[in-house]
Design a protein around this motif. Structure first.
Motif, PDB file in Angstrom:
ATOM      1  N   GLY A  10       7.967   2.328   2.584  1.00 42.41           N
ATOM      2  CA  GLY A  10       9.030   3.038   1.884  1.00 42.41           C
ATOM      3  C   GLY A  10       9.701   4.037   2.810  1.00 42.41           C
ATOM      4  N   HIS A  11      10.087   5.169   2.227  1.00 38.13           N
ATOM      5  CA  HIS A  11      10.828   6.189   2.975  1.00 38.13           C
ATOM      6  C   HIS A  11      10.042   6.777   4.141  1.00 38.13           C
ATOM      7  N   MET A  12       8.744   6.844   4.036  1.00 38.24           N
ATOM      8  CA  MET A  12       7.933   7.374   5.140  1.00 38.24           C
ATOM      9  C   MET A  12       7.392   6.262   6.026  1.00 38.24           C
ATOM     10  N   LEU A  64       0.492   4.602   3.315  1.00 39.40           N
ATOM     11  CA  LEU A  64       1.596   5.427   2.827  1.00 39.40           C
ATOM     12  C   LEU A  64       2.105   4.817   1.526  1.00 39.40           C
ATOM     13  N   VAL A  65       1.293   4.889   0.493  1.00 40.79           N
ATOM     14  CA  VAL A  65       1.663   4.298  -0.779  1.00 40.79           C
ATOM     15  C   VAL A  65       1.732   5.378  -1.841  1.00 40.79           C
ATOM     16  N   ALA A  66       2.690   5.238  -2.767  1.00 37.46           N
ATOM     17  CA  ALA A  66       2.929   6.272  -3.775  1.00 37.46           C
ATOM     18  C   ALA A  66       2.074   6.097  -5.016  1.00 37.46           C
ATOM     19  N   ASN A  67       1.766   4.885  -5.388  1.00 33.61           N
ATOM     20  CA  ASN A  67       1.064   4.594  -6.625  1.00 33.61           C
ATOM     21  C   ASN A  67      -0.420   4.944  -6.478  1.00 33.61           C
ATOM     22  N   THR A  68      -0.911   5.802  -7.349  1.00 34.56           N
ATOM     23  CA  THR A  68      -2.306   6.250  -7.266  1.00 34.56           C
ATOM     24  C   THR A  68      -3.282   5.089  -7.365  1.00 34.56           C
ATOM     25  N   GLY A  69      -3.030   4.158  -8.274  1.00 36.23           N
ATOM     26  CA  GLY A  69      -3.907   3.004  -8.399  1.00 36.23           C
ATOM     27  C   GLY A  69      -3.921   2.178  -7.135  1.00 36.23           C
ATOM     28  N   LEU A  70      -2.773   2.061  -6.517  1.00 31.82           N
ATOM     29  CA  LEU A  70      -2.685   1.303  -5.271  1.00 31.82           C
ATOM     30  C   LEU A  70      -3.435   2.022  -4.157  1.00 31.82           C
TER      31      LEU A  70
END
Length: 168
Positions: A10-12, A64-70
Motif C-alpha cells: 500500500g502507501h508504505m 506492512l499490512v493494515a488489517n489486524t486479522g491479516l
C-alpha cells in the motif's frame, strides 16, 4: 544482495519495496489485492500469490499490512515456520503443508461447534510447542485464552465464541 519480502504494498509498502529494489536487493511482494503489487512486478520484484510464497527463501520479511486479522495471520505464518524449523521440519515442507490449507482445515475441524477437541488438550499441545526456544507471541496469546477458559473439558469451539472473547 538479499532477498527481501514485502507483505503489504500500500502507501508504505510500495515506496519501501521500490527503495529496496533500487538498492540492488531482490524483492518479493504480496498484497491482499494483487493488482497493488503489479507496478512492483514491472519494476523487477517477484509478485507472490500468497504470504508464504513471498517469504519462502527470503532473507528478510517486512510486514506492512493494515488489517489486524491479516497482521495476526502473517505473524502466525512466521511463527509456524519458526516452530517447524525448531522441530526439525524443513521450511519447504512446512510451506507446502501451510499452502495446501491443511492447517486451516485442521483448525476448522477442532474449532467447529460439536468438535470433541478439548481446551485442555489444545493447551497441552500449545505448551509443548512453546518449549522450543522460538518466540511465538500469537501462540502464547492463544495459550492465555485457553488457560482463561472456565471449563477445560469444554470443546475448543468455546474459545471462538463472541461472548468468551469479549470476556478475555
Amino acid at each position: 544482495m538479499k532477498i527481501i519480502a514485502v507483505l503489504g504494498t500500500g502507501h508504505m509498502g510500495t515506496p519501501i519495496a521500490r527503495r529496496l529494489l533500487a538498492g540492488g536487493n531482490r524483492g518479493r511482494v504480496w498484497n491482499r489485492s494483487p493488482e497493488r503489487s503489479e507496478p512492483l512486478g514491472a519494476a523487477g520484484a517477484m509478485v507472490a500469490a500468497s504470504p508464504s510464497a513471498a517469504v519462502d527463501g527470503a532473507d528478510v520479511a517486512v510486514k506492512l499490512v493494515a488489517n489486524t486479522g491479516l497482521v495476526t495471520a502473517v505473524a502466525a505464518l512466521h511463527e509456524a515456520l519458526a516452530v517447524a524449523a525448531a522441530l526439525g521440519v524443513d521450511r519447504q515442507t512446512a510451506l507446502d503443508v501451510l499452502g495446501r490449507g491443511a492447517l486451516g482445515g485442521a483448525v476448522g475441524r477442532v474449532t467447529a461447534p460439536g468438535a470433541s477437541f478439548a481446551v485442555a488438550l489444545a493447551a497441552k499441545d500449545a505448551r509443548l510447542a512453546l518449549r522450543r526456544p522460538v518466540p511465538a507471541p500469537v501462540l502464547e496469546a492463544a495459550l492465555d485464552l485457553m488457560r482463561a477458559a472456565p471449563d477445560q473439558d469444554a470443546d475448543l469451539s468455546c474459545l471462538v465464541s463472541v461472548d468468551f472473547l469479549k470476556g478475555c
